[in-house]
Design a protein around this motif. Structure first.
Motif, PDB file in Angstrom:
ATOM      1  N   GLN B  53     -10.857   4.179  -1.078  1.00 21.95           N
ATOM      2  CA  GLN B  53      -9.764   3.194  -1.324  1.00 21.95           C
ATOM      3  C   GLN B  53      -9.785   2.061  -0.285  1.00 21.95           C
ATOM      4  OE1 GLN B  53      -7.481   4.168  -3.586  1.00 21.95           O
ATOM      5  NE2 GLN B  53      -8.494   5.842  -3.912  1.00 21.95           N
ATOM      6  N   LEU B  55      -9.412  -0.633   2.271  1.00 23.56           N
ATOM      7  CA  LEU B  55      -8.430  -1.390   2.774  1.00 23.56           C
ATOM      8  C   LEU B  55      -7.079  -1.544   1.860  1.00 23.56           C
ATOM      9  CD1 LEU B  55      -8.004  -2.766   5.459  1.00 23.56           C
ATOM     10  CD2 LEU B  55      -8.296  -5.031   4.439  1.00 23.56           C
ATOM     11  N   ARG B  56      -7.364  -1.230   0.573  1.00 20.76           N
ATOM     12  CA  ARG B  56      -6.449  -1.356  -0.169  1.00 20.76           C
ATOM     13  C   ARG B  56      -5.254   0.068  -0.077  1.00 20.76           C
ATOM     14  NH1 ARG B  56      -8.018   0.853  -5.692  1.00 20.76           N
ATOM     15  NH2 ARG B  56     -10.030   1.029  -4.696  1.00 20.76           N
ATOM     16  N   VAL B  58      -3.914   0.402   2.532  1.00 20.38           N
ATOM     17  CA  VAL B  58      -2.641   0.023   3.052  1.00 20.38           C
ATOM     18  C   VAL B  58      -2.037  -1.192   2.549  1.00 20.38           C
ATOM     19  CG1 VAL B  58      -3.043   0.901   5.394  1.00 20.38           C
ATOM     20  CG2 VAL B  58      -3.874  -1.209   4.602  1.00 20.38           C
ATOM     21  N   THR B  59      -2.745  -1.996   1.584  1.00 22.41           N
ATOM     22  CA  THR B  59      -2.196  -3.117   1.010  1.00 22.41           C
ATOM     23  C   THR B  59      -1.710  -2.997  -0.217  1.00 22.41           C
ATOM     24  OG1 THR B  59      -4.601  -3.811   0.407  1.00 22.41           O
ATOM     25  CG2 THR B  59      -3.854  -4.598   2.558  1.00 22.41           C
ATOM     26  N   SER B  60      -2.281  -2.056  -0.993  1.00 22.65           N
ATOM     27  CA  SER B  60      -1.831  -2.188  -2.457  1.00 22.65           C
ATOM     28  C   SER B  60      -0.640  -1.239  -2.810  1.00 22.65           C
ATOM     29  CB  SER B  60      -2.944  -1.421  -3.232  1.00 22.65           C
ATOM     30  OG  SER B  60      -2.618  -0.853  -4.517  1.00 22.65           O
ATOM     31  N   SER B  61       0.022  -1.578  -3.664  1.00 24.93           N
ATOM     32  CA  SER B  61       1.222  -0.843  -4.009  1.00 24.93           C
ATOM     33  C   SER B  61       1.065   0.138  -5.106  1.00 24.93           C
ATOM     34  CB  SER B  61       2.372  -1.761  -4.423  1.00 24.93           C
ATOM     35  OG  SER B  61       2.767  -2.686  -3.370  1.00 24.93           O
ATOM     36  N   GLY B  71      -2.396   3.145  -3.056  1.00 21.00           N
ATOM     37  CA  GLY B  71      -2.136   2.175  -2.233  1.00 21.00           C
ATOM     38  C   GLY B  71      -0.836   2.618  -1.525  1.00 21.00           C
ATOM     39  N   MET B  73       1.167   0.974   0.680  1.00 27.22           N
ATOM     40  CA  MET B  73       1.945  -0.109   1.133  1.00 27.22           C
ATOM     41  C   MET B  73       3.432  -0.018   0.837  1.00 27.22           C
ATOM     42  SD  MET B  73       2.807  -2.937   2.353  1.00 27.22           S
ATOM     43  CE  MET B  73       1.847  -4.378   2.293  1.00 27.22           C
ATOM     44  N   TYR B  77       5.989   0.235   4.098  1.00 29.84           N
ATOM     45  CA  TYR B  77       7.004  -0.692   4.180  1.00 29.84           C
ATOM     46  C   TYR B  77       8.480   0.093   4.181  1.00 29.84           C
ATOM     47  CZ  TYR B  77      10.470  -3.997   2.164  1.00 29.84           C
ATOM     48  OH  TYR B  77      11.878  -5.048   2.079  1.00 29.84           O
TER      49      TYR B  77
END
Lengths: 293, 320, 252
Positions: B53, B55-56, B58-61, B71, B73, B77
């Motif tokens: 995955q 970096l996705r 932690v950044t993708s939803s 993802g 994120m 959050y």
């Protein structure tokens, strides 16, 4: 100069008294707000849980989905089993670490590291310990088991048992150890038979408190002990437990299961509460005895 | 005649000691090894997911087990928001409770209240969750959230339909659960301030509150920060109660009324039914993140707390 | 000479134990009165009743009358917070507020009382520090922390702090017992100037100190005031035999 002060002082004096009174009120509100949830939880657990307690609850097995009735007998026994297994792991290990820290380690580098690790283990989310045991035990065994669940709970017990042991043993004055050594006993006998035995009571109290804590743990059991609708058939099989059963029933859509969840919660809270009160009373009694002597 | 029984042989005596101390040392080291193993295992198991995955993670939803796309994120959050909310509610409350117990309460009331606050910590998480589902959430849905929506609805935090379950419920339950932690540490801090400090303030004509401000609170600042951070650590890792009231929707939303998910809750929910190895690995990746964050925060907290106690002792006259 | 502080039939208890029995004393304006007696005789309790600090201890109470400039401070409608501006206190161990600078420590009483103008505060701080014989030593470091001073300086700082709000009476509870001889001597030197500004009541277990600095002396024993009079008379020709035994070191 004196006169100008008097003006200032008179004017602000009222304001200060008002602020003081307001703060008193705010602090009292804070305490009330903190206690209301406790009373609410207790209240609902009692009001909803007690009526649902009947013989069937304590003796019956869960009924299939959708059917009314049944009980949590296997969950109650399951929790006892898990606590037993956990104690076999957690108590000796915890006492050993506590003994090490108080009798041998003192302030060395290793001791600080070990103490730090114990603190960290105490603050790890319990679900992570569950994941760890999953990989360690469940995957190789290819099934969920009571052993895995007990192990997870036992690991969680270690920091509390260790800290209790360490602190209690630190309170034992040195001249008692020296008296033992002066009798010609080897150090390990002095520690086990004299120092540890003398603190037996308080340490047991500490163990009881940590049992109260792990008896209510759910997350680590979700993928170690899993759940079992029937009586447990072996320690290497999945096992039901009170907290997991409460969780399963609570998130289900069935009213009857909700009712039983409250009943289970009542038993659990009662158990935890009783242990806490009893240990407190014992503690207060030992303090009183020590003061009198 | 008795001499025969006495172990005059030094080596035997020492061997017993040797074995014993070795056994103890091993169990102590074993603890450290255990902790290390947990970290290592998590890392190794999470590696496949992190690898694919990137970096996705932690950044993708998008969290789609079917397509093996993960993802995280939203759960990050959700964890941050619910824990932050818990801290905002619990910290002033806990400090207030601690002040009440150490500065104001007469002995008898203080004992009862102190006991009750400690009992908050004894209630199992799953029972809080149960109460949350059937008592707190309905109350939020019927009373609190509509009221907040009407009065503060211009803020994005209080918009959207009132579900009852959701971020607000999770934040409140977490606040209740971490209050005993923060307040008990604060109480110890406040009690460690020497009495003569308080008397100095009173003698100069300060009111009770002014005395608290001048002596107890200012000297304890560091320790209180530490206690708060420790509470934050606990809130981050709390699983059952949060899972049961947060609504379990894998989404980022500004509104506190909206359902969400936390790192711990997604593991609890999906683990037993995780389908593929990659799914498991992704969940373990979330677990790793949780472990690391918790580890860091708890360490920082302990530093602050120990400094808080030492600082108070030094500043309050261990000099001169 | 008028009496700025008059005590009439003061009793004090800690729970059920009576610590002071029917104490009656008068303190003349601008005098230094020493309170002496063996440990546990009630001397600290006595002066803590003067500024109503005694009742802050749980289960402690006091009864009787204490007239400050003619007004009874033990009347139920009197607020203890208000009278503590008029009766200041210096404690056995120096206790400057750790979070405040030297300047702020001295000014704190005034700031609490609502004085905000910095010119007024500056003038008051300087005046108090001069009176406490500390000004020269700290005038260049007014903003360093209060706790950065030496023990003796900290105690003079506490004296300045108490003086800043211009009290009529300054109570001192064994102020030099935790200090070294040089600092003790410095504080004793201040007394002669200090008494021109305030009336001083000083508890001391050091009889030589009492003889050196006080105009009047009161001897306490087991919660009772045994004898009270001019210092010279007490120390050379005590009327009561208990006083004589204490003075000559037979006990205490």
């Amino acid at each position: 100069m004196k006169h100008s002060f008097t003006d200032y002082i008179y004017r602000s004096y009222r304001k200060r008294k008002v602020i003081n009174a307001v703060m008193y009120v705010l602090l009292s509100i804070a305490v009330t707000l903190a206690i209301i949830p406790l009373l609410s939880v207790f209240g609902y657990v009692i009001v909803q849980g007690m009526p649902a307690l009947n013989l069937e609850f304590f003796t019956g097995l869960p009924k299939p989905v959708g059917e009314i009735g049944g009980g949590m007998a296997n969950a109650l026994v399951g929790t006892c089993t898990l606590v037993l297994i956990a104690s076999v792991v957690g108590v000796p290990w915890g006492i050993a670490v506590g003994l090490y820290l108080s009798e041998y380690g003192k302030d060395g580098r290793l001791s600080s590291i070990v103490r730090f690790c114990a603190d960290m283990l105490a603050s790890i989310p319990s679900i992570i310990v569950g994941l760890f045991v999953y990989a360690l035990v469940v995957l190789p065994m290819k099934r969920f088991s009571a052993l895995a669940g007990g192990l997870a709970l036992g690991l969680l017990m270690i920091p509390t048992v260790s800290r209790t042991t360490e602190e209690l043993l630190k309170m034992v004055p040195n001249h008692i150890r020296e008296a033992g050594l002066a009798l010609g006993l080897p150090r390990w006998k002095v520690i086990l038979w004299i120092v540890l035995k003398g603190s037996r009571g308080p340490i047991t109290t500490g163990i009881m408190l940590s049992i109260a804590r792990i008896a209510g743990e759910t997350a680590p059991l979700l993928f170690t002990a899993f759940n079992n609708r029937f009586w447990q058939s072996g320690l290497d099989q999945p096992i039901s437990s009170l907290p997991v059963q409460i969780y399963t029933y609570a998130i289900s859509p069935y009213d009857d299961w909700h009712r039983q969840a409250w009943a289970g919660a009542f038993v659990l809270v009662l158990l935890v509460f009783m242990i806490n009160i009893i240990t407190r009373l014992i503690f207060a009694a030992t303090i009183r005895k020590r003061q009198e002597s | 005649m008795y001499c025969k029984d006495i172990k005059l042989n030094n080596r035997e005596v020492h061997r017993g000691d040797h074995v014993f101390s070795l056994a103890l040392k091993l169990s102590a080291i074993g603890l450290a090894v255990l902790l290390g193993l947990v970290g290592i295992f998590l890392f190794r198991a999470a590696l496949p997911a992190i690898h694919t995955q990137g970096l996705r993670f932690v950044t993708s939803s998008v969290w789609d087990p079917v397509q093996d796309v993960y993802g995280a994120m939203p759960v990050i959050y959700g964890t941050v928001v619910s824990s932050f909310l818990a801290i905002v509610i619990a910290t002033p409350l806990s400090i207030g409770v601690a002040l009440f117990l150490t500065e104001i309460a007469p002995r008898s009331i203080g004992r009862v209240v102190g006991f009750l606050v400690e009992m908050l910590a004894a209630i199992p998480s799953v029972v809080y969750g149960l109460w949350g589902i059937f008592v707190l959430a309905p109350w939020l849905r019927r009373v609190v959230e509509p009221a907040l929506g009407k009065t503060l609805g211009f803020l994005p935090f209080f918009q959207g339909p009132p579900y009852g379950v959701g971020m607000l419920a999770a934040g409140i339950i977490l606040a209740i659960m971490i209050t005993p932690t923060i307040s008990s540490i604060s109480r110890e801090l406040f009690n460690s301030i020497p009495h003569i400090q308080r008397e100095g303030a009173i003698a100069i004509g300060a009111t009770r509150w002014e005395m608290m401000r001048l002596t107890v609170l200012t000297s304890s600042k560091r320790g209180i920060i530490g206690a708060t951070i420790l509470g934050l650590g606990r809130a981050l890792g709390e699983t059952m109660a949060v899972t049961m009231v947060i609504g379990n929707r894998h989404e980022v939303s500004a509104s506190l009324f909206a359902p969400g998910a936390t790192m711990a809750s997604i593991i609890a929910n999906e683990y037993a039914e995780a389908t593929s190895d990659m799914h498991l690995s992704a969940l373990l990746g979330v677990g790793l993140a949780l472990f690391l964050v918790n580890f860091t925060i708890s360490s920082i907290a302990r530093i602050f707390i120990s400094r808080g106690f030492r600082w108070g002792a030094i500043r309050n006259g261990a000099k001169g | 000479m008028s009496s700025v502080l008059v005590v009439r039939k003061l009793n004090a208890w800690f729970g059920h134990t009576q610590a002071l029995k029917e104490i009656s004393m008068e303190f003349e304006q601008n005098s230094v009165t020493a309170i002496i007696g063996p440990s546990g005789c009630g001397k600290s309790t006595f002066i803590r009743c003067m500024n109503r600090l005694h009742e802050e201890v749980p289960e402690a109470r006091a009864s009787g009358e204490v007239f400050l400039e003619g007004k009874n401070i033990y009347l139920p409608e009197v607020d203890p917070v208000a009278i503590r501006r008029k009766i200041g206190m210096v404690f056995q161990k120096p206790n400057p507020f750790p979070s405040l600078s030297v300047f702020d420590n001295v000014a704190v009483g005034l700031k609490l009382a609502g004085v905000k103008r910095s010119a007024v505060l500056k003038e008051a701080v300087e005046r108090s520090l001069i009176l406490a014989a500390l000004w020269d030593e700290v005038k260049d470091g007014l903003h360093s922390p209060g706790t950065s001073l030496s023990g003796g300086q900290q105690q003079r700082l506490c004296i300045a702090r108490a003086l800043a709000v211009e009290p009529s009476v300054l109570l001192m509870d064994e102020p030099t017992s935790a200090l070294d001889p040089i600092s003790t001597a410095k504080i004793e030197e201040l007394m002669t100037e200090l008494k021109k500004a305030v009336t001083i009541v000083i508890v001391t277990h050091n009889m030589q100190q009492a003889a050196r600095i006080s105009d009047k002396t009161g001897f306490f024993l087991l919660g009772e005031l045994i004898e009270c009079g001019d210092t010279s008379q007490i120390f050379t020709a005590p009327k009561d035999k208990h006083t004589e035994r204490y003075i000559t070191g037979r006990f205490g």
